[in-house]
Design a protein around this motif. Structure first.
Motif, PDB file in Angstrom:
ATOM      1  N   ALA A 155       0.835  -1.210   0.000  1.00 37.15           N
ATOM      2  CA  ALA A 155       0.000   0.000   0.000  1.00 37.15           C
ATOM      3  C   ALA A 155       0.862   1.249   0.000  1.00 37.15           C
ATOM      4  O   ALA A 155       1.951   1.275   0.586  1.00 37.15           O
ATOM      5  CB  ALA A 155      -0.921   0.003   1.219  1.00 37.15           C
ATOM      6  N   LEU A 156       0.342   2.307  -0.655  1.00 37.87           N
ATOM      7  CA  LEU A 156       1.008   3.608  -0.712  1.00 37.87           C
ATOM      8  C   LEU A 156      -0.010   4.707  -0.469  1.00 37.87           C
ATOM      9  O   LEU A 156      -1.206   4.547  -0.726  1.00 37.87           O
ATOM     10  CB  LEU A 156       1.647   3.834  -2.088  1.00 37.87           C
ATOM     11  CG  LEU A 156       2.750   2.891  -2.569  1.00 37.87           C
ATOM     12  CD1 LEU A 156       3.144   3.244  -3.997  1.00 37.87           C
ATOM     13  CD2 LEU A 156       3.955   2.958  -1.651  1.00 37.87           C
ATOM     14  N   ALA A 171      -2.930  -1.272   4.159  1.00 34.28           N
ATOM     15  CA  ALA A 171      -3.553   0.019   3.889  1.00 34.28           C
ATOM     16  C   ALA A 171      -2.875   1.110   4.713  1.00 34.28           C
ATOM     17  O   ALA A 171      -2.608   0.915   5.907  1.00 34.28           O
ATOM     18  CB  ALA A 171      -5.048  -0.022   4.208  1.00 34.28           C
ATOM     19  N   VAL A 172      -2.588   2.239   4.080  1.00 35.05           N
ATOM     20  CA  VAL A 172      -2.050   3.424   4.766  1.00 35.05           C
ATOM     21  C   VAL A 172      -2.747   4.651   4.188  1.00 35.05           C
ATOM     22  O   VAL A 172      -3.128   4.664   3.014  1.00 35.05           O
ATOM     23  CB  VAL A 172      -0.514   3.554   4.599  1.00 35.05           C
ATOM     24  CG1 VAL A 172       0.222   2.468   5.359  1.00 35.05           C
ATOM     25  CG2 VAL A 172      -0.121   3.537   3.131  1.00 35.05           C
ATOM     26  N   GLY A 193      -4.156  -3.543   8.555  1.00 36.72           N
ATOM     27  CA  GLY A 193      -3.689  -4.674   7.770  1.00 36.72           C
ATOM     28  C   GLY A 193      -4.311  -5.984   8.155  1.00 36.72           C
ATOM     29  O   GLY A 193      -5.435  -6.056   8.676  1.00 36.72           O
ATOM     30  N   ALA A 194      -3.537  -7.050   7.909  1.00 40.70           N
ATOM     31  CA  ALA A 194      -4.033  -8.403   8.120  1.00 40.70           C
ATOM     32  C   ALA A 194      -4.167  -8.753   9.597  1.00 40.70           C
ATOM     33  O   ALA A 194      -4.794  -9.763   9.933  1.00 40.70           O
ATOM     34  CB  ALA A 194      -3.106  -9.398   7.421  1.00 40.70           C
ATOM     35  N   ASP A 195      -3.567  -7.959  10.492  1.00 40.09           N
ATOM     36  CA  ASP A 195      -3.717  -8.221  11.926  1.00 40.09           C
ATOM     37  C   ASP A 195      -4.998  -7.624  12.487  1.00 40.09           C
ATOM     38  O   ASP A 195      -5.222  -7.675  13.696  1.00 40.09           O
ATOM     39  CB  ASP A 195      -2.505  -7.692  12.690  1.00 40.09           C
ATOM     40  CG  ASP A 195      -2.265  -6.206  12.449  1.00 40.09           C
ATOM     41  OD1 ASP A 195      -3.070  -5.583  11.735  1.00 40.09           O
ATOM     42  OD2 ASP A 195      -1.259  -5.679  12.957  1.00 40.09           O
ATOM     43  N   ILE A 199      -8.136  -6.060   7.014  1.00 37.94           N
ATOM     44  CA  ILE A 199      -8.562  -4.732   6.566  1.00 37.94           C
ATOM     45  C   ILE A 199      -7.874  -4.441   5.242  1.00 37.94           C
ATOM     46  O   ILE A 199      -6.646  -4.505   5.126  1.00 37.94           O
ATOM     47  CB  ILE A 199      -8.223  -3.662   7.612  1.00 37.94           C
ATOM     48  CG1 ILE A 199      -8.911  -3.985   8.945  1.00 37.94           C
ATOM     49  CG2 ILE A 199      -8.633  -2.279   7.114  1.00 37.94           C
ATOM     50  CD1 ILE A 199      -8.516  -3.066  10.074  1.00 37.94           C
ATOM     51  N   ASN A 200      -8.657  -4.101   4.209  1.00 40.01           N
ATOM     52  CA  ASN A 200      -8.127  -3.906   2.858  1.00 40.01           C
ATOM     53  C   ASN A 200      -7.824  -2.461   2.515  1.00 40.01           C
ATOM     54  O   ASN A 200      -6.955  -2.194   1.677  1.00 40.01           O
ATOM     55  CB  ASN A 200      -9.122  -4.449   1.828  1.00 40.01           C
ATOM     56  CG  ASN A 200      -9.293  -5.949   1.918  1.00 40.01           C
ATOM     57  OD1 ASN A 200      -8.337  -6.674   2.183  1.00 40.01           O
ATOM     58  ND2 ASN A 200     -10.513  -6.424   1.706  1.00 40.01           N
TER      59      ASN A 200
END
Length: 772
Positions: free
Chosen positions: A389-390, A442-443, A457-459, A502-503
């Motif tokens: 992610a950017l 995601a950021v 993220g995935a956590d 979370i995407n």
């Protein structure tokens, strides 16, 4: 200054692109600046100035193993794993001849200075010379005990030099068709051969980590230079072209004793320049410290001895040119041959006129490309696993002095569980955020100012990071090349946000809310900066891939794996509208035209433009062959769109709505003028002019009126008029006329006119000529 009104968009057209053009292996550079690259079983012809693929030569389903340009650059020769050798016309993109000449693939090719002979080195342990125009083999040399890796013409004595993995260098006489010398000295595969400008001195480099200099007059070894790395590419450098290190020695005037300078590239990922006089390295280009996986596979001289081109193992092409003072080599251009699957991208530079684009792919390196020529201007290395992610944010006025001209900071998240903040102009990492326990997918920066960064993220964790320490690092090191310690980003808030990965994250324009999209089929609204849950948006039947707040209304849009987009009210979380049209998962979305329109991209490889009010799909753009994972919008009034996906292609689109409207208005005006001229021609009984205008307007009814008026003048005069009329028709107009006659002939009222017209055509145009 009054703000210009926002106009709805109707169309985007491709402006430029970054596509896969090099998959490793064979590469050849012509004297006119064209580059031929092996791309799986195809050959891509690339313009080195613009970085654009100008032609694609289709292969034969087997990988390309060898390439060589003719001295003029107009022809190209190729060999493939299918054992086929081909002669190509580069301008036309056509194959002039194809033949099989070896029992194993051709690994290297060379064309002599006259352009009349082609030498091939093969894995069948032989080398052959071919008459290009005649298409026959003139010489076949066998003597190597292993694979032949290199061939090189030596014009002084009409000889051919070959090398192989048997560690031998052999010299073959083209007149006597025999081996005149075997040059021994290497202990491993000899991968490079290059002649000095005098035509008598030969260098050979191999994987035994030495380079030998040979005198071809006597076929003796002059000097051995240990280079301390396996050599994959070596090329002689002229001493009068300003290359670093070549002006530090005074060349001896004794014949055969002038120092030979040469450049090598190999497993160290550095270009080194050596002198045969001292057997020492006189210059070392340190390579790109920000480039991952960069050991060199080939080194070649640029046209006019203007510099060097180096090919890397990760399919990059680096162009190095000497500085004006000859002190060093500058990396003037970097072409990325294969970006791999694109995961995200962001425009960089002034928001109204971005100059660069940052691209993350299936790699730990983030690459920054110039929008002017699509060359890679910087590589940001620091992540230890794939970047997912950017996000980018413009800097405040006070922080722009240290931004390297781009005036933008970039945030990234990857599979290494880290969040990083970058200054793109100098390629510096400003800060690192650690705390996630799984991939960061995601950021997002806050919109009004880059004071906070949100990540997830995935956590399933949602975190807010304070950017103050990173911005202080930026302000403390405005000088390029200075080393500043990376700041440690501090998390000011964190919460467990969803039940699954979370995407995506979206931040509201006023920085008061954020929206998270998750694989648990929900999107949630949170209050910043304390991460208090405000609302949960339920309704999607599959995971939610993207979200964005409307810039005009109190609403948020989401994109889902259920092939739909939805618009939600922030007040109560109700679904206001549903957009249907994609045939696969919708992966990205973005508001344009002040929130009145939506752009979306999906796993169907399509980009769609939607009207928010009516939920109508206004246009569909097809520029990819795989999932479109990434999309970003920028420029004045969202005039630029960039998309990237699984086909490793980055496509830049520009808004052409106004241009299309202007062209349509011009076309309508021209049509009205032609219609008026047609009416005047019918009034004046100028049948030839009237017929020509009817064809241009594609109006068969008006053409029928012309033919009817001609037939009313009497059979003899009608025949004269019609034969004169059809005699003026062009090839395309005649074809169109026959189609009209076919339709007229089915109507009893017009069949007589159709027959008269057909008779005139057969009189003026011979059927056998028309059938060619």
């Amino acid at each position: 200054m009054a703000q210009q009104p926002i106009k709805a968009k109707l169309n985007y057209k491709p402006k430029s692109s970054i596509e896969v053009f090099y998959s490793g292996g064979a590469v050849s550079l012509s004297k006119n600046g064209l580059l031929a690259c092996a791309c799986q079983d195809d050959i891509k012809i690339v313009d080195t100035l613009s970085g654009a693929v100008v032609n694609t030569l289709s292969g034969d389903s087997e990988g390309v193993s060898a390439l060589a340009f003719s001295p003029s650059g107009k022809h190209l020769f190729s060999g493939s794993r299918s054992l086929q050798q081909k002669w190509w016309d580069v301008e036309q993109g056509t194959c002039l001849r194809s033949w099989k000449g070896h029992r194993a693939p051709v690994l290297h090719m060379a064309v002599d200075g006259s352009g009349g002979l082609l030498a091939t080195a093969s894995a069948d342990k032989s080398a052959k010379v071919w008459d290009i125009e005649g298409g026959f083999c003139t010489h076949s040399f066998s003597g190597h005990s292993g694979v032949v890796l290199q061939v090189l013409f030596q014009a002084k004595q009409l000889t051919l030099v070959t090398s192989g993995d048997d560690a031998d260098v052999r010299v073959w006489d083209l007149v006597s068709k025999s081996c005149v010398a075997v040059l021994k000295g290497h202990y491993s595969a000899v991968t490079s051969l290059s002649l000095a400008p005098d035509g008598w001195s030969l260098i050979s480099g191999g994987r035994d980590k030495v380079v030998h200099l040979w005198d071809l007059r006597k076929n003796t070894k002059l000097v051995t230079i240990p280079v301390y790395e396996a050599v994959e590419g070596a090329v002689v450098i002229p001493s009068d072209k300003g290359f670093p290190g070549t002006a530090t020695e005074v060349p001896s005037q004794a014949p055969g004793k002038r120092p030979v300078f040469f450049a090598t590239g190999g497993e160290s990922g550095r270009v080194k320049i050596w002198s045969s006089a001292t057997a020492q390295c006189v210059y070392e280009h340190l390579g790109l410290g920000t480039t991952a996986g960069g050991n060199y596979t080939a080194v070649a001289m640029l046209p006019g001895h203007a510099g060097l081109m180096a090919a890397t193992a990760d399919c990059n092409l680096l162009f190095l040119q000497p500085k004006a003072d000859g002190s060093a080599l500058d990396l003037t251009k970097q072409l990325i041959g294969n970006n791999d699957e694109v995961t995200d991208m962001r425009f960089l530079g002034p928001p109204a006129a971005p100059t660069h684009i940052a691209v993350s792919s299936n790699s730990e390196t983030i690459r920054v490309f110039s929008l002017a020529d699509m060359s890679c201007s910087a590589s940001l290395a620091g992540h230890t696993d794939t970047v997912l992610a950017l996000d980018a944010a413009p800097l405040a006025d006070g922080a722009r002095a240290g931004a390297g001209g781009l005036q933008t900071v970039l945030a990234s998240g990857g599979k290494d569980n880290q969040v990083r903040v970058w200054e793109c102009g100098m390629g510096r990492c400003l800060g690192v955020g650690e705390g996630h326990v799984a991939a960061v997918s995601a950021v997002a920066f806050t919109r009004r100012s880059a004071k906070h960064l949100v990540s997830a993220g995935a956590d399933k964790l949602l975190k807010v990071w304070n950017m103050a320490s990173a911005l202080e690092t930026l302000a403390a090191s405005p000088i390029e090349g200075s080393e500043a310690p990376m700041a440690k980003l501090k998390a000011t808030a964190a919460t467990s946000a969803h039940d699954k990965d979370i995407n995506a994250i979206a931040v509201a324009p006023n920085d008061s809310l954020i929206c998270t999209a998750s694989q648990d089929r929900t999107a949630k609204i949170w209050r910043l900066p304390d991460l208090v849950l405000v609302n949960t948006l339920r309704g999607h039947k599959r995971g939610v891939w993207a979200a964005q707040f409307s810039p005009a209304d109190q609403a948020v849009a989401t994109a889902s794996g259920d092939k739909t987009l939805r618009l939600w009210a922030l007040a109560d979380g109700t679904c206001l509208k549903t957009f249907e049209g994609h045939t696969a998962s919708v992966l990205r979305l973005s508001f344009v035209s002040a929130g009145t329109q939506l752009l979306s991209s999906g796993a169907d490889g399509l980009v769609k433009l939607w009207n928010v009010r009516s939920t109508e799909c206004l246009n569909t753009f097809d520029g990819h062959e795989d999932k479109v994972w990434a999309m970003t919008v920028g420029g004045f009034q969202e005039g630029l769109v960039a998309t990237g996906g699984g086909d490793a292609r980055v496509q830049i689109w520009e808004d052409c709505t106004l241009q299309d409207k202007a062209e349509a208005a011009e076309e309508e005006e021209a049509t009205l003028l032609k219609q008026q001229r047609l009416s005047n021609a019918l009034q004046d009984k100028d049948f030839t002019a009237a017929a020509q205008l009817a064809f241009e307007l594609k109006q068969p009814g008006r053409l029928l009126a012309v033919v009817n008026m001609a037939c009313q003048a009497g059979p003899t005069k009608a025949h004269h008029i019609l034969t004169h009329l059809v005699g003026q028709l062009s090839e395309e107009e005649l074809k169109l006329c026959l189609e009209y006659l076919r339709d007229w002939n089915t109507n009893s009222r017009h069949c007589a006119v159709a027959q008269a017209m057909l008779q005139a055509i057969l009189v003026k145009h011979r059927p056998q000529v028309r059938g060619r």
